[in-house]
Design a protein around this motif. Structure first.
Motif, PDB file in Angstrom:
ATOM      1  N   UNK A 205      17.658  -9.011 -12.066  1.00 17.62           N
ATOM      2  CA  UNK A 205      16.889  -8.046 -11.294  1.00 17.62           C
ATOM      3  C   UNK A 205      15.577  -8.669 -10.826  1.00 17.62           C
ATOM      4  N   UNK A 206      15.109  -8.224  -9.681  1.00 16.18           N
ATOM      5  CA  UNK A 206      13.806  -8.630  -9.182  1.00 16.18           C
ATOM      6  C   UNK A 206      12.864  -7.436  -9.276  1.00 16.18           C
ATOM      7  N   UNK A 207      11.627  -7.677  -9.657  1.00 16.38           N
ATOM      8  CA  UNK A 207      10.624  -6.635  -9.813  1.00 16.38           C
ATOM      9  C   UNK A 207       9.753  -6.555  -8.566  1.00 16.38           C
ATOM     10  N   UNK A 208       9.279  -5.361  -8.259  1.00 19.29           N
ATOM     11  CA  UNK A 208       8.389  -5.176  -7.128  1.00 19.29           C
ATOM     12  C   UNK A 208       7.638  -3.870  -7.232  1.00 19.29           C
ATOM     13  N   UNK A 209       6.744  -3.628  -6.286  1.00 16.36           N
ATOM     14  CA  UNK A 209       5.948  -2.398  -6.265  1.00 16.36           C
ATOM     15  C   UNK A 209       5.791  -1.934  -4.827  1.00 16.36           C
ATOM     16  N   UNK A 210       5.977  -0.640  -4.633  1.00 14.70           N
ATOM     17  CA  UNK A 210       5.711  -0.022  -3.341  1.00 14.70           C
ATOM     18  C   UNK A 210       4.391   0.738  -3.441  1.00 14.70           C
ATOM     19  N   UNK A 211       3.384   0.267  -2.718  1.00 12.92           N
ATOM     20  CA  UNK A 211       2.091   0.934  -2.688  1.00 12.92           C
ATOM     21  C   UNK A 211       2.022   1.829  -1.454  1.00 12.92           C
ATOM     22  N   UNK A 212       0.937   2.544  -1.314  1.00 16.08           N
ATOM     23  CA  UNK A 212       0.797   3.463  -0.180  1.00 16.08           C
ATOM     24  C   UNK A 212       0.876   2.680   1.132  1.00 16.08           C
ATOM     25  N   UNK A 213       1.726   3.170   2.019  1.00 14.19           N
ATOM     26  CA  UNK A 213       1.934   2.503   3.296  1.00 14.19           C
ATOM     27  C   UNK A 213       3.044   1.481   3.282  1.00 14.19           C
ATOM     28  N   UNK A 214       3.570   1.144   2.085  1.00  9.50           N
ATOM     29  CA  UNK A 214       4.654   0.170   1.977  1.00  9.50           C
ATOM     30  C   UNK A 214       6.007   0.813   2.286  1.00  9.50           C
ATOM     31  N   UNK A 215       6.972  -0.018   2.600  1.00  8.54           N
ATOM     32  CA  UNK A 215       8.325   0.467   2.900  1.00  8.54           C
ATOM     33  C   UNK A 215       9.351  -0.521   2.384  1.00  8.54           C
ATOM     34  N   UNK A 216      10.546  -0.001   2.108  1.00 10.19           N
ATOM     35  CA  UNK A 216      11.671  -0.814   1.644  1.00 10.19           C
ATOM     36  C   UNK A 216      12.880  -0.488   2.503  1.00 10.19           C
TER      37      UNK A 216
ATOM     38  N   UNK B 197      13.013   3.573   2.563  1.00 15.08           N
ATOM     39  CA  UNK B 197      12.163   4.310   1.633  1.00 15.08           C
ATOM     40  C   UNK B 197      10.733   3.879   1.886  1.00 15.08           C
ATOM     41  N   UNK B 198       9.840   4.832   2.031  1.00 13.26           N
ATOM     42  CA  UNK B 198       8.448   4.455   2.232  1.00 13.26           C
ATOM     43  C   UNK B 198       7.523   5.440   1.522  1.00 13.26           C
TER      44      UNK B 198
ATOM     45  N   UNK C 268       9.098  13.606  -4.022  1.00 11.41           N
ATOM     46  CA  UNK C 268       7.717  14.117  -4.039  1.00 11.41           C
ATOM     47  C   UNK C 268       7.057  13.968  -2.668  1.00 11.41           C
ATOM     48  N   UNK C 269       5.952  14.689  -2.420  1.00 15.24           N
ATOM     49  CA  UNK C 269       5.323  14.670  -1.093  1.00 15.24           C
ATOM     50  C   UNK C 269       4.892  13.288  -0.622  1.00 15.24           C
ATOM     51  N   UNK C 270       4.592  12.397  -1.549  1.00 18.40           N
ATOM     52  CA  UNK C 270       4.099  11.068  -1.156  1.00 18.40           C
ATOM     53  C   UNK C 270       5.220  10.088  -0.855  1.00 18.40           C
ATOM     54  N   UNK C 271       6.463  10.537  -0.924  1.00 18.59           N
ATOM     55  CA  UNK C 271       7.597   9.643  -0.674  1.00 18.59           C
ATOM     56  C   UNK C 271       8.493  10.223   0.411  1.00 18.59           C
ATOM     57  N   UNK C 272       9.046   9.355   1.212  1.00 19.75           N
ATOM     58  CA  UNK C 272      10.020   9.737   2.225  1.00 19.75           C
ATOM     59  C   UNK C 272      11.163   8.724   2.226  1.00 19.75           C
TER      60      UNK C 272
ATOM     61  N   UNK D 150       5.771   0.285  12.404  1.00 15.36           N
ATOM     62  CA  UNK D 150       4.707   0.116  11.408  1.00 15.36           C
ATOM     63  C   UNK D 150       3.524   1.026  11.694  1.00 15.36           C
ATOM     64  N   UNK D 151       3.094   1.131  12.935  1.00 17.60           N
ATOM     65  CA  UNK D 151       1.906   1.909  13.261  1.00 17.60           C
ATOM     66  C   UNK D 151       2.183   3.403  13.321  1.00 17.60           C
ATOM     67  N   UNK D 152       3.376   3.788  13.753  1.00 18.82           N
ATOM     68  CA  UNK D 152       3.684   5.209  13.947  1.00 18.82           C
ATOM     69  C   UNK D 152       4.364   5.843  12.745  1.00 18.82           C
ATOM     70  N   UNK D 153       4.774   5.065  11.764  1.00 17.96           N
ATOM     71  CA  UNK D 153       5.520   5.602  10.628  1.00 17.96           C
ATOM     72  C   UNK D 153       6.973   5.204  10.704  1.00 17.96           C
ATOM     73  N   UNK D 154       7.643   5.272   9.572  1.00 15.91           N
ATOM     74  CA  UNK D 154       9.008   4.738   9.477  1.00 15.91           C
ATOM     75  C   UNK D 154      10.088   5.792   9.707  1.00 15.91           C
TER      76      UNK D 154
END
Length: 371
Positions: free
Chosen positions: A299-310, A368-369, A156-160, A340-344
C-alpha cells in the motif's frame, strides 16, 4: 450531511420499458401453458378463416405475428404443438386459395423459417430456465444492481465525489465497475475500481459475478487484505481469461489520510492544491487479480488536504492504439487541469467522454476531492 453526487453515464440509464411492464403477466402465463396453446390455436383458426374469406385484405403477416408471440411465451414442447397446427393451417390455406393469393409459396416459406428461428430461441431460453420476457427482465435487474453498487455513499460537507461509467460502444454491460462502502462509524470511505478482462457485453457476466463478491468483501476485510482476498476469490473461480485489474483506496474522512493499492491497475493521480500540481501515485504496485497465488499487494500512504483531489480511472481512459501510456496520462491530466480553478465537479464524466480510447473500450473514472 451534504449530498454526494454520483454521475452515471447517460448511455447507461434505461427507463422502464415494455419488457419490465410485462413481468407481472409472465408468471401467470407460465402457469397456464395449455390454455395458451389453446388460445394460439384459436388465433390460428381465426387467421386462416380471415385469409380464406378476404384474401386481398388480410395479409400473410398475421401468421408471422402468431409465430413470434407464441415463440416468446411458450416452452419448446408447447410451442411445437402450436407450430404443427400453424403448419397445417398454412397448407390448408395454400390449397384453398391456389392462385387466388399473391406470393403464397414465398410467404409460407418465410413463415416456416420464422417458426424454426423461434423454436431455436425458445430452446435457448429453456436451457437457462427462463420463459417469455423474464430473461430480459433478469438481465435488466442485474445490470441495475451492478450500477447501484457503484453509487457512492453520502459524504460529509467537506468532501465530494463522483463516479462516471461508460461501456464500449454504449453496451448495457461493461467490464469496468465500481464498488464503494463507508464504515459503520462513518469515518472511513473505501472505493474499489475494477477492470475485468474483456470489454462490453463479453465481460459483463464476469463483472456481475465479481462485483457482488467484491462488494461483500469491501468494508468487511481490512484495507491491507482486501486485494489479497479479491485475488484468492478469482483464483478459486478458475475462469478462462479470468483476470482483473483493480485499484483500492481507503480514505479517512476526518484526517484526509488514505492508503491506496493496485492490482495491475494504472496509477491514480493526485492534485495537491499547495503546489498546484498533479502527481501520479505509483507506489503500492501488485500483480493482476486471479493470476498469482499468494500474491502480495503493498500500500502507498497519502493525504488529501483542503483543495486536493484524487482521480481513479481504468485503462480505457488513457490507452490509445497510436499513443503511449505516458501520452495518454498527459492528455488526461491536461483535461483535468481545466477544472482546478472552477472545482472538480463534472470532471469524472468529462474524462470518460474524452477518453483516449474513444467509444471502443470501457471507461470508468472516480474523482474525490476535499473542499
Amino acid at each position: 450531511m451534504a449530498l454526494n453526487e454520483s454521475i452515471v453515464s447517460r448511455r447507461s440509464r434505461y427507463a422502464p420499458g415494455p419488457i419490465r411492464r410485462l413481468r407481472r403477466l409472465g408468471p401467470w402465463l407460465i402457469r397456464a401453458p395449455w390454455a395458451m396453446v389453446g388460445g394460439f390455436l384459436v388465433l390460428v383458426a381465426l387467421a386462416t378463416a380471415a385469409i380464406v374469406a378476404w384474401p386481398n385484405a388480410v395479409p400473410w403477416g398475421v401468421y408471422g405475428l402468431i409465430v413470434v408471440t407464441a415463440g416468446l411465451f411458450l416452452e419448446p414442447r408447447f410451442l411445437l404443438v402450436v407450430y404443427v397446427g400453424l403448419f397445417l393451417a398454412l397448407a390448408v390455406t395454400g390449397a384453398a386459395l391456389g392462385e387466388g393469393k399473391v406470393a403464397t409459396t414465398g410467404a409460407q416459406v418465410v413463415t416456416v423459417l420464422m417458426m424454426l428461428l423461434m423454436i431455436w430461441l425458445s430452446h435457448a431460453r429453456a436451457q437457462v430456465g427462463v420463459v417469455g420476457v423474464s430473461g430480459e427482465s433478469m438481465l435488466v435487474d442485474m445490470r441495475d444492481r451492478l450500477r447501484a453498487q457503484g453509487e457512492l455513499p453520502p459524504l460529509p460537507p467537506s468532501w465530494q465525489a463522483e463516479v462516471a461509467l461508460e461501456s464500449a460502444y454504449g453496451d448495457g454491460f461493461a467490464g469496468d465497475f465500481v464498488v464503494a462502502s463507508r464504515s459503520t462509524d462513518g469515518r472511513t470511505l473505501e472505493i474499489a475500481l475494477v477492470d475485468v478482462s474483456g470489454k462490453g457485453r463479453d465481460a459483463g457476466t464476469r463483472s456481475l459475478l465479481l462485483s457482488g463478491a467484491l462488494g461483500g468483501l469491501l468494508g468487511e476485510m481490512s484495507e491491507d487484505s482486501f486485494l489479497q482476498s479479491a485475488n484468492n476469490h478469482l483464483l478459486r473461480l478458475r475462469w478462462h481469461e479470468g483476470f482483473a485489474t483493480a485499484v483500492h483506496v481507503a480514505l479517512d474522512l476526518e484526517s484526509g489520510n488514505f492508503t491506496i493499492g493496485y492490482a495491475g491497475h494504472p496509477a491514480a493521480a493526485q492534485f495537491a492544491a499547495g503546489s498546484g500540481r498533479w502527481r501520479m501515485l505509483s507506489g503500492g504496485r501488485g500483480p493482476l487479480l486471479g493470476v498469482i497465488d499468494h500474491a502480495v499487494y503493498p500500500r502507498e500512504l497519502g493525504t488529501l488536504r483542503r483543495g486536493d483531489a484524487l482521480v481513479l480511472y481504468s485503462d480505457g481512459v488513457i490507452e490509445s492504439p497510436d499513443k503511449t501510456l505516458g501520452d495518454g496520462i498527459d492528455r488526461m491530466l491536461g483535461r483535468a487541469e481545466s477544472f482546478v480553478r472552477t472545482g472538480f465537479e463534472g470532471l469524472a464524466q468529462r474524462l470518460c467522454d474524452q477518453a483516449a480510447a474513444g467509444l471502443g473500450d470501457d471507461r470508468a473514472v472516480v474523482t474525490i476531492w476535499r473542499t
